[in-house]
Design an enzyme around this catalytic site. Structure first.
Site, PDB file in Angstrom:
ATOM      1  N   GLU A 239      16.210  -9.653  -4.148  1.00 62.41           N
ATOM      2  CA  GLU A 239      16.702  -9.975  -5.367  1.00 62.41           C
ATOM      3  C   GLU A 239      18.206 -10.297  -5.500  1.00 62.41           C
ATOM      4  O   GLU A 239      18.811 -10.671  -6.535  1.00 62.41           O
ATOM      5  CB  GLU A 239      16.397  -8.781  -6.391  1.00 62.41           C
ATOM      6  CG  GLU A 239      14.883  -8.774  -6.836  1.00 62.41           C
ATOM      7  CD  GLU A 239      13.750  -7.920  -5.728  1.00 62.41           C
ATOM      8  OE1 GLU A 239      12.713  -8.395  -5.912  1.00 62.41           O
ATOM      9  OE2 GLU A 239      14.456  -7.267  -4.821  1.00 62.41           O
TER      10      GLU A 239
ATOM     11  N   HIS B 129       6.212 -10.081   6.717  1.00 61.61           N
ATOM     12  CA  HIS B 129       7.040 -10.055   5.565  1.00 61.61           C
ATOM     13  C   HIS B 129       8.537 -10.062   5.708  1.00 61.61           C
ATOM     14  O   HIS B 129       9.420 -10.515   5.016  1.00 61.61           O
ATOM     15  CB  HIS B 129       6.464  -8.561   4.899  1.00 61.61           C
ATOM     16  CG  HIS B 129       7.427  -8.353   3.902  1.00 61.61           C
ATOM     17  ND1 HIS B 129       6.942  -8.871   2.189  1.00 61.61           N
ATOM     18  CD2 HIS B 129       8.243  -7.248   3.484  1.00 61.61           C
ATOM     19  CE1 HIS B 129       7.679  -8.355   1.505  1.00 61.61           C
ATOM     20  NE2 HIS B 129       8.567  -7.380   2.140  1.00 61.61           N
TER      21      HIS B 129
ATOM     22  N   CYS C  37      19.373  -4.429   3.339  1.00 65.59           N
ATOM     23  CA  CYS C  37      18.926  -4.012   4.697  1.00 65.59           C
ATOM     24  C   CYS C  37      17.358  -4.238   4.782  1.00 65.59           C
ATOM     25  O   CYS C  37      16.783  -3.792   3.662  1.00 65.59           O
ATOM     26  CB  CYS C  37      19.077  -2.511   4.989  1.00 65.59           C
ATOM     27  SG  CYS C  37      18.252  -2.002   6.483  1.00 65.59           S
TER      28      CYS C  37
END
Length: 165
Positions: free
Chosen positions: A67, A98, A90
């Site tokens: 985001e 992923h 992080c």
């Protein structure tokens, strides 16, 4: 490029222009808060140490690193006053792909945003293999990537001011 011997917090204060009068946004991911809060502290303290006024620093949080581009775009779209936006996050490698998708999306998103908007959007995102590497780069034995991101923001904002204004 970072090497194993690099301390992310090492910089020559004489090589950094004053941040006086600069308006800087900091977008920090909430995921991995032990790390991202330390990155934020490094960035914030470095901005203050280099004459950016506390009142000229805007801080927002987003749920995760994915985001960060949206958070940075929201700040940049809210006003033309920001000289730079620092994005801190992080992403730690797991057992699936992923990690690759998130890292690529974030880096591409921040790069594209900076190029489209024209103002510096600073990539202060750790992409590590494990938690220890993240700890080492958020105030541990390799320094703090937040410090490096703040120094970069000041230098890039000063460069743009010198050329564009």
């Amino acid at each position: 490029m970072e090497t194993k011997k690099t301390n992310l917090s090492d910089y020559n204060p004489d090589s950094i222009p004053s941040g006086k009068g600069m308006k800087i946004g900091i977008v920090t991911a909430e995921w991995n808060p032990q790390i991202t809060n330390a990155l934020f502290k490094g960035a914030y303290d470095t901005l203050i140490a280099n004459n950016v006024a506390e009142s000229d620093i805007t801080m927002i949080h987003v749920p995760g690193s994915f985001e960060l581009p949206t958070g940075a775009a929201t700040l940049l779209n809210s006003t033309t006053e920001y000289d730079a936006v620092i994005c801190l996050g992080c992403v730690i490698q797991g057992e699936t792909r992923h990690f690759d998708f998130i890292c690529n999306a974030v880096s591409n998103g921040l790069t594209n945003l900076s190029l489209q908007d024209g103002r510096p959007v600073i990539f202060g995102v750790l992409t590590t293999n494990n938690m220890q590497q993240a700890i080492d780069r958020s105030g541990g034995k390799h320094g703090n990537k937040g410090v490096e991101a703040a120094v970069t923001a000041i230098k890039m904002a000063a460069m743009q001011k010198a050329i564009l204004r």
